[in-house]
Scaffold this motif. Structure first.
Motif, PDB file in Angstrom:
ATOM      1  N   ALA A  67      14.981  21.204 -23.119  1.00 51.67           N
ATOM      2  CA  ALA A  67      14.647  21.616 -21.743  1.00 51.67           C
ATOM      3  C   ALA A  67      13.142  21.842 -21.584  1.00 51.67           C
ATOM      4  O   ALA A  67      12.592  21.658 -20.495  1.00 51.67           O
ATOM      5  N   GLY A  68      12.478  22.241 -22.677  1.00 50.55           N
ATOM      6  CA  GLY A  68      11.038  22.497 -22.593  1.00 50.55           C
ATOM      7  C   GLY A  68      10.237  21.214 -22.481  1.00 50.55           C
ATOM      8  O   GLY A  68       9.555  20.967 -21.483  1.00 50.55           O
ATOM      9  N   SER A  69      10.368  20.352 -23.476  1.00 53.54           N
ATOM     10  CA  SER A  69       9.560  19.127 -23.515  1.00 53.54           C
ATOM     11  C   SER A  69      10.205  17.983 -22.750  1.00 53.54           C
ATOM     12  O   SER A  69       9.555  16.993 -22.422  1.00 53.54           O
ATOM     13  N   GLY A  70      11.510  18.088 -22.505  1.00 57.60           N
ATOM     14  CA  GLY A  70      12.250  16.994 -21.853  1.00 57.60           C
ATOM     15  C   GLY A  70      12.604  15.880 -22.826  1.00 57.60           C
ATOM     16  O   GLY A  70      13.268  14.911 -22.471  1.00 57.60           O
ATOM     17  N   GLU A  71      12.179  16.006 -24.088  1.00 60.26           N
ATOM     18  CA  GLU A  71      12.399  14.917 -25.049  1.00 60.26           C
ATOM     19  C   GLU A  71      13.833  14.872 -25.563  1.00 60.26           C
ATOM     20  O   GLU A  71      14.517  15.890 -25.611  1.00 60.26           O
ATOM     21  N   LEU A  72      14.235  13.680 -26.002  1.00 60.01           N
ATOM     22  CA  LEU A  72      15.546  13.504 -26.629  1.00 60.01           C
ATOM     23  C   LEU A  72      15.437  13.930 -28.099  1.00 60.01           C
ATOM     24  O   LEU A  72      14.543  13.473 -28.818  1.00 60.01           O
ATOM     25  N   ARG A  73      16.320  14.817 -28.517  1.00 57.02           N
ATOM     26  CA  ARG A  73      16.326  15.273 -29.919  1.00 57.02           C
ATOM     27  C   ARG A  73      17.626  14.843 -30.575  1.00 57.02           C
ATOM     28  O   ARG A  73      18.689  14.903 -29.948  1.00 57.02           O
ATOM     29  N   VAL A  74      17.533  14.460 -31.839  1.00 55.35           N
ATOM     30  CA  VAL A  74      18.733  14.078 -32.591  1.00 55.35           C
ATOM     31  C   VAL A  74      18.802  14.894 -33.867  1.00 55.35           C
ATOM     32  O   VAL A  74      17.796  15.022 -34.579  1.00 55.35           O
ATOM     33  N   VAL A  75      19.951  15.489 -34.134  1.00 58.35           N
ATOM     34  CA  VAL A  75      20.161  16.234 -35.393  1.00 58.35           C
ATOM     35  C   VAL A  75      21.346  15.594 -36.096  1.00 58.35           C
ATOM     36  O   VAL A  75      22.419  15.430 -35.496  1.00 58.35           O
ATOM     37  N   ARG A  76      21.160  15.220 -37.371  1.00 55.30           N
ATOM     38  CA  ARG A  76      22.236  14.532 -38.099  1.00 55.30           C
ATOM     39  C   ARG A  76      22.372  15.097 -39.503  1.00 55.30           C
ATOM     40  O   ARG A  76      21.384  15.554 -40.099  1.00 55.30           O
ATOM     41  N   VAL A  77      23.569  15.002 -40.036  1.00 54.05           N
ATOM     42  CA  VAL A  77      23.805  15.527 -41.372  1.00 54.05           C
ATOM     43  C   VAL A  77      24.922  14.727 -42.048  1.00 54.05           C
ATOM     44  O   VAL A  77      25.840  14.247 -41.377  1.00 54.05           O
ATOM     45  N   ALA A  78      24.817  14.572 -43.366  1.00 54.03           N
ATOM     46  CA  ALA A  78      25.899  13.933 -44.133  1.00 54.03           C
ATOM     47  C   ALA A  78      26.299  14.906 -45.224  1.00 54.03           C
ATOM     48  O   ALA A  78      25.545  15.156 -46.161  1.00 54.03           O
ATOM     49  N   VAL A  98      21.963  23.490 -35.877  1.00 56.57           N
ATOM     50  CA  VAL A  98      21.553  23.559 -34.466  1.00 56.57           C
ATOM     51  C   VAL A  98      21.568  24.996 -33.937  1.00 56.57           C
ATOM     52  O   VAL A  98      21.370  25.213 -32.741  1.00 56.57           O
ATOM     53  N   ALA A  99      21.797  25.954 -34.858  1.00 57.30           N
ATOM     54  CA  ALA A  99      21.892  27.356 -34.424  1.00 57.30           C
ATOM     55  C   ALA A  99      20.625  27.788 -33.685  1.00 57.30           C
ATOM     56  O   ALA A  99      20.685  28.559 -32.732  1.00 57.30           O
ATOM     57  N   ASP A 100      19.452  27.268 -34.115  1.00 57.12           N
ATOM     58  CA  ASP A 100      18.186  27.669 -33.472  1.00 57.12           C
ATOM     59  C   ASP A 100      17.653  26.588 -32.546  1.00 57.12           C
ATOM     60  O   ASP A 100      16.444  26.497 -32.306  1.00 57.12           O
ATOM     61  N   ALA A 101      18.542  25.777 -32.031  1.00 60.11           N
ATOM     62  CA  ALA A 101      18.096  24.668 -31.170  1.00 60.11           C
ATOM     63  C   ALA A 101      17.428  25.239 -29.925  1.00 60.11           C
ATOM     64  O   ALA A 101      17.780  26.329 -29.454  1.00 60.11           O
TER      65      ALA A 101
END
Ligand code: M6R
Length: 615
Positions: free
Chosen positions: A39-50, A63-66
């Motif tokens: 919401a701040g930068s408007g950028e698309l963020r991706v978080v991934r994990v295996a 994503v707790a601190d997203a």
């Protein structure tokens, strides 16, 4: 395989996404990820994990601190097909600009040629997946000035394979565009939000206003609105879905795991499935099966199809139709049938058995059967499933959602319903007399109670099983209706306990496999009195003579059998063709207890997914 979840128009989207992904983990769990707009930068963020079996749990902590989020969010839980289960191959995948993100379930068959063309045009691919090409195709369409839905529609037109997609892009941050071919997508709407998921169970907690996206259709989901079009761009009306499941159905309710809950739910699942199917005088009623008796009676052959446990149910259905319907009947594995020159035409009735109704091998098999003119009935646990919609007739089991990867209550509900269907066909053909029909009907009416008695002994079965917790080799033997029981037992042990298990017709062992029998090998034999008992016991003697330890599924009170073997899993007696329903319970408990004793996750066994939507 793979679970897709997306939401737009809510204030707490990440919580909803994570809960949605948790409920979809049965479809795959080797990696997971989300894409959202900061919401701040408007950028698309991706978080991934295996993280193998705990990817969504890990994602939750990541994503707790997203940052604060705006617009649409998409998430994914994966069962790897193309590319190892690593963070780099986890979804969502992005385009070169980082402004388009996609999650995908299925396989893009022409991904190599598409990737070559994209690379030649200067795109950079960052993963080993077939999925990523779509993000770049959409990127190219957006660069050409298309809106997001049109960009997806144009990209979809050149994709080959089976897939369900959900895509977000910075150009329209409130929108999720979804598209499907064969693989399922369910869309949900509330006054202010829009949702998408791979199945109904993931959405019923949020809304009961659900819609099905048709094959080769594209939908644009925005807060409070959904619009769809076909591949040619013509507007289409989405079909509203009848919701029969509640959120409570998909919770563990105090059980250690879904598998034990689902084992215990079997009496209820069978009773619900049989409700209203047998009328007082031994007649059958399958309301949703719109094929009239005269048409059913006109077929010359019945072919049962299925995969895994559903194939084992199909084998039992085959025997019942042959016995009561006095008609040539076969059973085949869907993935084999599809590529074999099988003599199937308008004279054949195909009965496809699939809990999910979306197993791609079975789906393609029924498409092939219908192409050749056969009539197709699907037996499914999911109302309006893809296979149900593509069949001439449908019969529904009412087992409720099955979350554990190993099929338990859906398998026994399938067995019960297939017996009703077999009786229905036999009555339509006039090949079963009133007295025998009544015996079968009475047997079916007692099935739920008998399974209840077996379930009440789960702890006893598990005590027996734990004696064999360290075994390396188990043979499951049976004859006639005992063979599919043995096959199902072996499958359960393999998939849950990771123990080498082989099912064999008991009488066939002496033609080769008996050379593998030696001290330390366990033989689990189906030795109920209805199924060629003397012959089976003669075969058991051959195993004992070579040092095998024998465990028998035997009738209650059968001391003679108990005296001839090392351990007994006793079940209440019933008709031979109904025995597979009751005998499934000790099989399930046997595999469950050994799996637990070995420390395995029974709900999410390694390398597996609940719904197999790839070939
Ligand atoms: O949804 P379906 O019934 O078509 O699924 C078929 C098989 O994938 C399924 O039965 C599988 O074998 C189970 N994991 C067995 O426990």
């Amino acid at each position: 395989m793979c679970g897709i979840f997306g939401i737009t128009g809510t204030t707490e989207p990440l919580g909803a996404i994570l809960a949605g992904l948790e409920s979809l983990e049965y479809r795959g769990y080797d990696s997971a990820g989300v894409a959202f707009f900061d919401a701040g930068s408007g950028e698309l963020r991706v978080v991934r994990v295996a993280e193998l079996t705990h990817s969504v749990e890990k994602l939750r902590s990541m994503v707790a601190d997203a940052p604060a989020i705006t617009g649409a969010v998409i998430g994914h839980t994966r069962w790897a097909t193309h590319g190892a289960p690593t963070e780099r191959n986890a979804h969502p995948h992005v385009d070169c600009t980082g402004n388009v993100a996609i999650v995908h379930n299925g396989i893009i068959e022409n991904h190599r040629e598409l990737a070559e063309a994209l690379l030649a045009n200067g795109h950079v691919l960052a993963s080993d997946t077939d999925t990523e090409v779509i993000a770049h195709l959409v990127e190219a369409e957006l660069a050409g000035g298309q809106g997001l839905r049109e960009a997806v529609r144009r990209s979809m037109a050149i994709l080959r394979g089976d897939f369900a997609l959900a895509i977000v892009a910075l150009v329209e941050p409130d929108a999720i565009v979804v598209a499907r071919r064969t693989s399922p997508i369910v869309i949900g709407r509330t006054e202010n939000s829009g949702l998408v998921a791979s199945d109904i169970a993931a959405l019923v907690g949020a809304t009961r206003e659900l819609y099905l996206l048709g094959d080769d259709e594209i939908a644009e989901i925005r807060p409070g609105s959904v619009e769809a079009c076909d591949l040619a761009g013509n507007p289409v009306e989405l079909r509203r879905l009848e919701v029969t499941w509640s959120v409570a159905d998909a919770k563990k309710d105090g059980y250690d795991d879904f598998m034990s809950k689902e084992i215990h739910e079997q009496p209820h699942a069978i009773a619900q499935t049989l409700l209203g199917r047998i009328t007082g005088d031994g007649e059958t009623e399958i309301e949703e099966l719109t094929i009239p008796p005269a048409k059913l009676a006109s077929y010359r052959r019945v072919l049962f199809l299925g995969c895994g446990s559903s194939y084992h149910a199909a084998l039992v259905g085959r025997q019942s139709v042959e016995t009561w319907g006095k008609i040539h009947a076969d059973a085949d594995i869907s993935s084999e049938f599809r590529y074999r020159l099988s003599v199937v035409g308008p004279e054949t009735l195909v009965v496809a058995v699939s809990q999910s109704g979306e197993t791609v091998d079975s789906l393609h098999a029924i498409r092939e059967a219908r192409r050749r003119g056969a009539g197709v009935i699907t037996v499914s646990n999911v109302v309006d499933s893809v296979m149900a919609r593509e069949s001439d007739g449908v019969c529904y089991t009412h087992a409720g959602p099955e979350i554990g990867v190993a099929s338990t209550k859906c398998h026994t509900a399938q067995l019960a319903l297939l017996q009703v269907l077999a009786l229905h066909i036999a009555r339509a053909r006039g090949t079963i007399d009133e007295a025998e029909a009544r015996v079968v009907a009475d047997g079916l009416e007692s099935a739920a109670a008998l399974v209840g008695q077996a379930v009440a002994r789960a702890a006893t079965y598990m005590d027996v099983a734990r004696r064999f917790a360290t075994v390396d080799d188990v043979y499951f033997l049976g004859r006639r209706s005992g063979l599919p029981i043995a096959m199902e037992g072996a499958l359960k042990l393999k998939e849950l306990a990771y123990v080498r298990a082989e099912a064999y017709p008991a009488g066939e062992m002496k033609h080769g496999p008996i050379s593998l029998i030696k001290p330390g090998v366990v033989v689990l034999v189906v030795a109920t009195r209805t199924g060629l008992w003397e012959k089976v016991m003669a075969n058991v003697e051959e195993m004992r003579a070579r040092g095998a330890t024998i465990v028998a599924i035997a009738d209650d009170g059968d001391d003679e059998t108990a005296g001839l073997v090392d351990a007994v899993l006793a079940i209440p007696s019933t008709l031979e063709l109904l025995t597979p329903i009751v005998a499934a319970v000790p099989n399930q408990c046997f595999a469950y207890a050994i799996a637990r004793a070995r420390g395995n996750d029974v709900d999410r066994p390694r390398n597996l997914a609940k719904v197999v939507t790839v070939e």
